[in-house]
Design an enzyme around this catalytic site. Structure first.
Site, mmCIF file in Angstrom:
data_model
loop_
_atom_site.group_PDB
_atom_site.id
_atom_site.type_symbol
_atom_site.label_atom_id
_atom_site.label_comp_id
_atom_site.label_asym_id
_atom_site.label_seq_id
_atom_site.Cartn_x
_atom_site.Cartn_y
_atom_site.Cartn_z
ATOM 1 N N TRP C 59 2.295 2.619 -4.576
ATOM 2 C CA TRP C 59 1.699 1.314 -4.872
ATOM 3 C C TRP C 59 2.735 0.339 -5.411
ATOM 4 O O TRP C 59 2.413 -0.773 -5.774
ATOM 5 C CB TRP C 59 0.569 1.502 -5.889
ATOM 6 C CG TRP C 59 -0.313 0.316 -6.125
ATOM 7 C CD1 TRP C 59 -0.841 -0.520 -5.189
ATOM 8 C CD2 TRP C 59 -0.783 -0.180 -7.394
ATOM 9 N NE1 TRP C 59 -1.613 -1.488 -5.790
ATOM 10 C CE2 TRP C 59 -1.602 -1.298 -7.148
ATOM 11 C CE3 TRP C 59 -0.594 0.229 -8.725
ATOM 12 C CZ2 TRP C 59 -2.227 -2.028 -8.167
ATOM 13 C CZ3 TRP C 59 -1.230 -0.481 -9.732
ATOM 14 C CH2 TRP C 59 -2.037 -1.601 -9.453
ATOM 15 N N ASP C 60 3.973 0.778 -5.583
ATOM 16 C CA ASP C 60 5.034 -0.043 -6.193
ATOM 17 C C ASP C 60 4.728 -0.418 -7.629
ATOM 18 O O ASP C 60 5.053 -1.510 -8.067
ATOM 19 C CB ASP C 60 5.274 -1.352 -5.415
ATOM 20 C CG ASP C 60 5.511 -1.138 -3.938
ATOM 21 O OD1 ASP C 60 5.925 -0.025 -3.592
ATOM 22 O OD2 ASP C 60 5.279 -2.070 -3.160
#
Lengths: 795, 592, 125
Positions: C59-60
């Site tokens: 998801w960073d």
């Protein structure tokens, strides 16, 4: 948390005040608001009047913490802390700040910068003081599970000492009897008394205590665990003779068809596969050595009138827990057959010095007569060859410390038994340390011939005897002489823990640490950290004693055993008060990465039930390398630690002069910090930009401090520790160097010059090196310009 | 048989997130030292969930006005929708107090000269929230809650409509966790990943909401037989294109209006939007506007940041770093300077988030947060029909739920129940089902690429589910439009997957098992969503759900749509529940 | 480094620099594995380095990047979204974090932000 701090700045009768303007300092102190209750600038605090000012201010203002800026901490220590204690403060609430050696002296030519630096340091120490708290004692239940591995002289001594201290001990011995090599010696120097006499006395006292559980024929297999929680697997070989049924009639020995070399006598003479108990056998029944039994043979069983022989017994493996242990696994003689030119194993009349002990012993295979094992004749001409395989890089490079004195002792015994016997000692150098020199003189007087010789070869003589060719290194000539008996002084090879620590995951890295930092010598001796922590291993709680530690004589072995047991006693009392500085893991901050576990130089961490690493605080040495290792900064302790250091770095200190780089230096208090004090004392000049925080070990410095400093706009960081291999905490300074290198790499990725962080290795005497390096570092920082985060966007 | 871990709790908290951590803290405050508080957390409590990237603002704070004014604002922001005003009022009354607690816990608050919190408008304050989650988790540690990390809760233990605990599996240790409890608080977050995301392949998780939240709270409540509410009210984020970062930061930081490709600030032109307040129109209306402009071929749509002060750009980036750092990287990589070019925005995949601008969740009794299943409480995104609580509201909601739960525990002297071994064995079989199936199916054969001949993976199933939902239940590519025909197809496929296809779902390891359970839960949520949307035969939330067959609002549907799942027929039965207006005034206007 | 995944080559976040990663040297789980909210990081038992098991699922959130004690993890945006070679490097202190953003032209921007209130700010400067 201190809420009412007193700041006292001492002028040191001009030594400080001449450089750092007291009036301005008073103004500067007024800026410190939070939790500061008194601000005193005084010309001479250790004078009568000054002391009165301190005492009076503490009680009048109700101070709970004092920052004393003046001379270094070690100066007048008792005086100032005594004052504080009188006034009701505990000693640790007096924080000393050096602005004399560390500021006024080295920066005397630059009072403006010296002033700023002193003001900065006071800010930092005030920030630290706000988080100071008086110590509360840490009292832990002791770890009463104690083992002694090895039942020789050292092991027995340690076991007795521990038992006399009220501690129950398990003594684990590989053989069927106690005493090890010493039990089989004839007479011992210097008094030429009977070796077994001393051991028997020791053994009887051990029995009297009733606190030593002795396991014989017990081999240690694998050691697992960490400090405070070790487990050893002990494999006990059965005797195959039921204790209690055997009355020692000896019929079994007669019936036994197998004869083997007698190990007790170091291979001299024979014994059967079943044998009578040796002296100092705590069980005292016969023993069958099944390794030698022919398949299906039950002769002994049939011969036994009491039905005591039980060949169905099986080896039993026990898992033994202990918190601390003395390991005294002793030594074995170097296998001198490897020195081929000396003919051991080829000529039966070439024997080792230990075999010689059995030859002169009354209970030996010859009943104490000096009969050559090969020819069977009484020896009339005996040659001792010293350093057989010792001090020889091809064999054992070390000196075994006792062989010279031992051979001299044997020569004297021979001369006593048969004054006409010719005795020669071929030596490299005679080493009879201390007053053993007296034995050397006695041997010379008794007619023993000492030849400084380098033996080249042993061969067969014409009339059944031996010849020995050697180089006389004093005369520089080669000679050959005959001998009836040649005695090789075989050096000591340690029986280490190597075979004990298993190959399991946790064992391997600890062994690597031991090797890398020389805790185990090249020769395999467990020398420990010789000067600082001599009895110890990389496994805290395991202490080495006797000849597995280093070659030593019996007196030294007994002493080392007492030293090791003393270490055990420290943690085996019912209750133990440990240093308040021992750390704890604050679980609310811990992410379980277990780096502390990995980096602890003493292996005191283990995992608790929830999988969090926790140090065994009983065995922790409070080196704080774990504090430095923790990526979460969640390893905390009482006293000066990471929280205070964070506050100090964040104390918003200011440039000492416009545009000058700000430097924070973390210096190891053992070597680097004294070197810096020395630099000041000797009048060396270095830039005032450097703000020193003395720390317990370079390895205790957490990299978050540097990251915090980078965001706070500090321009450069110095971290100084001991030279590699000299760190008191084994790997502390190397850990610090590695961490700093990693930060340097990151700075480079961030397009910040990695020269902003520098690691220095400083010896305690290297004041000049420090001054030079500090100057060069600041110069480099000037070239680099300000920390770019000074102008970064603050969000 | 997996190794079992038995845990007994007075208060069992499922999900150590925003609501769960503060619930633990509050439970300790009101419950005293002896209370046994247990948290089961799917990931690692200090870094889990949708706060893991940080957050730069708290969107619920009463800067001015009263709690009633906040209710009025929330109502207006959802186009006057029926909401549980009682619940929102209860949160609004305590939210400022909660923020104080969190400030004391170390949360760095941005402040104005006068010492008050730096606000963005009436209901929002700025924080340095990079460590928001660890600070939140610290409250759970402070409460001395027993925390079990990496435990994935699969099912509630429910008997005769009473919740007796929960079971799950250890994501790392593979053990079967059986936790009995006197009261249970379910707060495992909302649901992402039901529809196909805008970015595909390797960027498929670059979405607005936390992609690992699968709606397990909704699914477990549903399976437990609890009454569910408002699943037709999904949330569609209007966010920066590609990165799905917040637009509020741009709107306020750079004073940026929404404009179309022609540069027209359409919100200020169209009388319909103006009637809703222009730029400050309710969230669904702004979504609707974006969608209409694009469909009218006036896209792309931007936030026009070019009119703002260029000096503010750097501060803007700083704010993003506290919450959505990847947009700073995105701008850097793509050479985007918001002061020189407008920032493109887009609508993302819909999410079910009851605490944000969505309303899905469990129906609760009064303000107790107790569901229609006894002793089962919900908070955070799992609590239905009470939107716009956001982080600070979820903290608060957790506290309120815990207080009611502990009080109920006391008053009713709830006891731990004996759970028959047979029931546990059944639950264990269900929990480890996909893993066991894998072992069976792997014997049937494996293709050369390593995939099973006789089974499907969670990822396969997720793709199928997302395709169905995207294409037949109003996904982004359909601009959120549905009609009954589409819904029937969606219903057919989701039913097929749930009833027939799950028997092929296999998991080769524990990580896969987690993914498998994610998709099982998501399918349950999909069913709820389809049935609710189908039941509400009107378009009450234009922009979020557009019904092409029922375009306008219908006064008959000015109510909540609730539902209950019938395990025998596998039908979700929807029904209407009347709305009660507590805060007086025009529902389509803000009171202040 | 290119991670191959089911026959397709992706360039994806987060990247672990093998020269910096030491696998946290702990017994089993490196720090990134402990903290990843998506259960994505794991330890490659052969190299004893951290590795992301399913790069496309990230998801960073940058939790691992910020947590890594050796700064061995770099978050790289998917190429479908962003051109090479921009970088964003957080350096996390105890109560502050610095960010260094290096854009595709090598221009550097730096940020400092508080992460935890310290409350030690009453003194005058």
């Amino acid at each position: 948390m201190a809420n009412n701090i007193g700041i006292f700045v001492c002028g040191c009768r001009g030594l400080v005040a001449d450089v750092i303007d007291p009036a301005r300092m008073q103004e500067e102190l007024a800026k410190l608001k939070k939790s500061v209750g008194a601000r005193v600038v005084h010309p001479w605090l250790c004078g009568d009047e000054g002391r009165e000012v301190i005492r009076d201010t503490i009680s009048r203002c109700g101070l709970d913490c004092v920052v004393l800026a003046g001379c270094p901490g070690a100066v007048h220590e008792g005086l100032f802390t005594g004052l504080a204690v009188e006034a009701g403060l505990s000693a640790e609430m007096v924080l000393r700040l050096d602005i004399r050696e560390g500021c006024a002296y080295p920066h005397r030519e630059n009072p403006a910068e010296a002033f700023r630096k002193a003001a900065n340091l006071i800010r930092m120490w005030t920030a630290r003081a706000r988080l100071a708290e008086p110590f509360s004692p840490v009292v832990l239940p002791g770890n009463r599970e104690v083992a002694v591995i090895g039942g020789g002289l050292a092991g027995m001594t340690a076991a007795l000492d521990l038992a006399e201290a009220g501690i129950r001990v398990t003594l684990i011995e590989r053989e069927s009897y106690l005493g090890g090599n010493v039990a089989r010696l004839d007479k011992i120097f210097p008094r030429l008394c009977d070796a077994r006499c001393g051991l028997t006395y020791l053994y009887n006292r051990i029995r009297e205590t009733g606190k030593v559980k002795i396991m014989t024929l017990a081999g240690v297999r694998a050691l697992e665990g960490s400090a405070g929680r070790y487990t050893v697997n002990v494999a006990v070989t059965p005797r195959y003779v039921r204790e209690g049924l055997c009355n020692g009639c000896g019929n079994c020995v007669e019936a036994c068809p197998v004869e083997v070399a007698d190990e007790y006598n170091y291979g001299l003479g024979k014994r059967k596969a079943v044998y009578a108990p040796y002296p100092l056998d705590p069980v005292g029944s016969y023993v069958i050595d099944r390794r030698f039994c022919p398949p299906g043979c039950e002769a002994c069983s049939r011969a036994c009138p009491a039905g005591a022989v039980d060949l169905t017994q099986e080896p039993v493996e026990y898992s033994l827990r202990f918190g601390s242990a003395v390991v005294a696994t002793g030594w074995k003689p170097y296998p001198v057959e490897k020195v081929e030119r000396l003919g051991y194993g080829v000529f039966p009349d070439v024997i080792t010095s230990l075999q010689m002990e059995r030859l002169t012993a009354e209970d030996g295979p010859t009943g104490g007569k000096l009969l050559c094992p090969g020819s069977g004749r009484e020896a009339g001409r005996v040659v001792f060859v010293q350093c057989a395989g010792s001090r020889d890089v091809g064999h054992q490079a070390w000196c075994s410390a006792v062989c010279c004195t031992a051979s001299i002792k044997q020569a004297l015994i021979i001369k006593e038994k048969n004054p006409r016997c010719r005795v020669y000692i071929f030596y490299t150098d005679i080493r009879t340390p201390g007053e053993y020199e007296e034995l050397y003189l006695r041997a010379q007087r008794a007619g023993v011939v000492f030849v400084r010789a380098n033996p080249a070869e042993v061969g067969a003589g014409s009339s059944g005897g031996l010849t020995i060719t050697a180089e006389d290194t004093l005369m520089g000539r080669v000679f050959r002489t005959g001998a009836d008996l040649i005695v090789l002084a075989a050096g000591m090879t340690p029986c280490g823990m190597e075979e004990i620590r298993g190959e399991e995951a946790r064992g391997a890295p600890r062994r690597e640490v031991s090797r890398r930092y020389g805790l185990v010598s090249a020769g395999g001796f467990h020398v420990g950290h010789r000067q600082c922590f001599p009895m110890e291993s990389a496994d805290r709680g395991i202490y080495f004693a006797g000849c597995c530690q280093e070659p030593m004589d019996m007196g030294a072995a007994a002493k080392s055993a007492l030293a090791a047991s003393g270490m055990v006693i420290k943690t085996a009392a019912p209750e133990v008060e440990v240093s308040p500085l021992v750390p704890m893991v604050d679980k609310s901050g811990c992410d379980k990465c277990k780096r502390c576990m990995e980096e602890c130089p003493y292996g005191v961490f283990r995992l608790d039930g929830e999988g969090y690493p926790v140090p065994d605080r009983l065995f922790c040495r409070a080196c704080h390398v774990c504090v430095g290792s923790c990526p979460r900064q969640c390893i905390v302790h009482q006293g000066f630690g990471i929280r205070q250091q964070i506050a100090m770095v964040g104390a918003r200190i200011k440039e000492t002069a416009p545009g000058e780089p700000l430097v924070i230096a973390f210096l190891c208090e053992n070597d680097a910090y004294p070197a810096v004090l020395e630099a000041g004392r000797r009048g060396m000049v270095y830039p005032a930009n450097i703000h020193v925080i003395p720390v317990r070990c370079a390895g205790s410095v957490n990299m978050a401090l540097i990251k915090d400093g980078i965001s706070a706009g500090i321009d450069g960081f110095l971290l100084a520790g001991c030279r590699s291999g000299e760190c008191h905490h084994i790997s502390g300074s190397d850990r610090a160097a590695g961490r700093l290198e990693n930060i340097g790499d990151t700075l480079r990725d961030m397009m910040i010059d990695q020269d902003r962080v520098k690691f220095l290795r400083l010896g305690i005497g290297e004041a000049e090196v420090f001054a030079g390096e500090a100057g060069a570092f600041v110069q480099r920082l000037r070239q680099l310009g300000a920390n770019p985060f000074k102008n970064a966007v603050k969000v | 048989m997996a190794q079992r871990v038995y845990i007994d709790a007075d208060v069992l908290i499922l999900g150590g997130g925003t609501a769960g951590c503060l619930a633990a803290w509050e439970a300790r405050q009101v419950g005293g030292d002896d209370l046994r508080i247990v948290i089961l957390e799917k990931a690692f409590i200090r870094h889990s969930g949708c706060l893991s990237a940080g957050m730069n603002a708290l969107n619920m704070y009463i800067n001015q006005g009263t709690p009633e004014d906040y209710v009025s604002y929330v109502r207006y922001d959802l186009c006057g929708a029926p909401i549980r005003e009682d619940i929102i009022l209860s949160v609004a009354r305590e939210v400022n107090d909660t923020v104080k607690i969190m400030e004391a816990a170390g949360l760095p608050m941005k402040k104005k000269e006068d010492g008050r919190y730096l606000n963005r408008g009436k209901w929002n304050i700025e924080v340095n929230g990079s460590l928001l989650k660890p600070i939140t988790a610290a409250k759970a540690f402070e409460a001395k809650a027993e925390i079990y990390n990496r435990v994935y809760v699969t099912e509630l233990i429910v008997k005769d409509n009473v919740c007796l605990g929960a079971v799950g599996f250890g994501v790392r240790d593979g053990k079967f966790y059986v936790c009995r409890s006197k009261v249970t608080l379910l707060c495992t977050g909302g649901a992402a990943g039901l529809w196909r995301p805008n970015n595909r392949r390797d960027a498929h998780h670059r979405i607005w909401y936390f992609p690992f939240n699968c709606g397990s709270a909704y699914a477990m409540c549903k399976r437990a037989g609890a009454e569910m509410t408002s699943f037709e009210m999904r949330f569609v984020p209007v966010r920066t294109k590609d990165t799905f970062s917040a637009t509020g930061t741009l709107a306020i930081g750079m004073g940026a209006p929404m404009v179309n490709a022609l540069g027209e600030p359409f919100m200020e032109k169209d009388p319909y939007y103006l009637s809703w307040g222009g730029h400050t129109a309710p969230t669904p209306i702004r979504m609707l506007a974006l969608q209409r402009e694009t469909l009218a071929h006036r896209g792309p749509i931007y936030m026009d940041t070019t009119k703002g002060d260029p000096a503010k750009v750097i501060g803007l980036k700083g704010q993003y770093l506290d919450m959505s750092p990847c947009i700073v990287l995105y701008w850097g990589c793509n050479d985007i300077d918001p002061s020189k070019e407008p920032i493109e925005i887009d609508g993302g995949d819909p999410h079910m988030v009851g605490a944000h601008a969505g309303m899905s969740g469990a129906w609760t009794r009064g303000i107790t947060r107790e569901t229609t299943v006894d002793r089962l409480y919900v908070s955070g995104d799992a609590l239905g029909a009470a939107p716009s609580r956001f982080i600070s509201g979820s903290w608060t909601c957790g506290r309120i739920a815990a207080r009611h739960a502990v009080n109920a525990l006391r008053e009713n002297s709830c006891q731990l129940a004996d759970i028959p071994e047979d029931d546990l064995n059944k639950l264990e079989d269900i929990t480890f089902g996909p893993l066991k199936r894998y072992e069976e199916k792997v014997k049937e054969g494996v293709w050369t690429d390593g995939t099973l001949m006789g089974g499907i993976t969670a990822k396969d199933m997720e793709s199928r589910m997302q395709k169905v939902m995207e294409e037949y239940c109003g996904g982004r590519t359909h601009w959120y439009y549905v009609n009954e025909t589409y819904l029937n197809i969606a219903r057919k496929h989701i039913r097929r997957m749930r009833q027939d296809q799950l028997q092929y779902l296999c998991a080769s390891d524990l990580h896969d098992l987690q993914l498998a359970w994610d998709v099982i839960n998501r399918l349950d949520v999909c069913q709820l969503v389809i049935e609710h949307i189908s039941f509400r035969k009107e378009t009450r939330f234009p922009g979020y759900v557009n019904r092409s067959d029922y375009a306008g609002t219908d006064p008959d549907f000015d109510c909540f749509i609730n539902s209950r799942w019938d395990p025998v027929s596998d039908e979700v039965i929807c029904f209407k529940v009347p709305y009660e207006q507590i805060v007086k005034g025009d529902r389509k206007k803000q009171s202040i | 480094m290119i991670t191959a995944c089911k026959g397709v080559c992706f360039l994806m976040p987060p990247k672990v620099d093998p020269t910096k990663c030491d696998g946290c040297k702990g017994e089993s789980e490196p720090l990134c594995e402990q903290v990843c909210p998506g259960n994505l990081m794991t330890l490659d038992k052969e190299t004893m380095k951290a590795v992301i098991r399913e790069p496309s699922d990230c998801w960073d959130c940058m939790t691992c990047t910020k947590a890594c004690p050796r700064q061995a993890i770099m978050t790289v945006l998917q190429y479908q979204l962003a051109y090479f070679p921009g970088k964003l490097i957080p350096l996390v202190g105890t109560n502050s974090v610095t960010w260094t953003s290096i854009d595709c032209h090598g221009r550097v921007e730096r940020f400092v932000m508080k992460t935890l209130a310290s409350g030690d700010d009453e003194d005058e400067d």
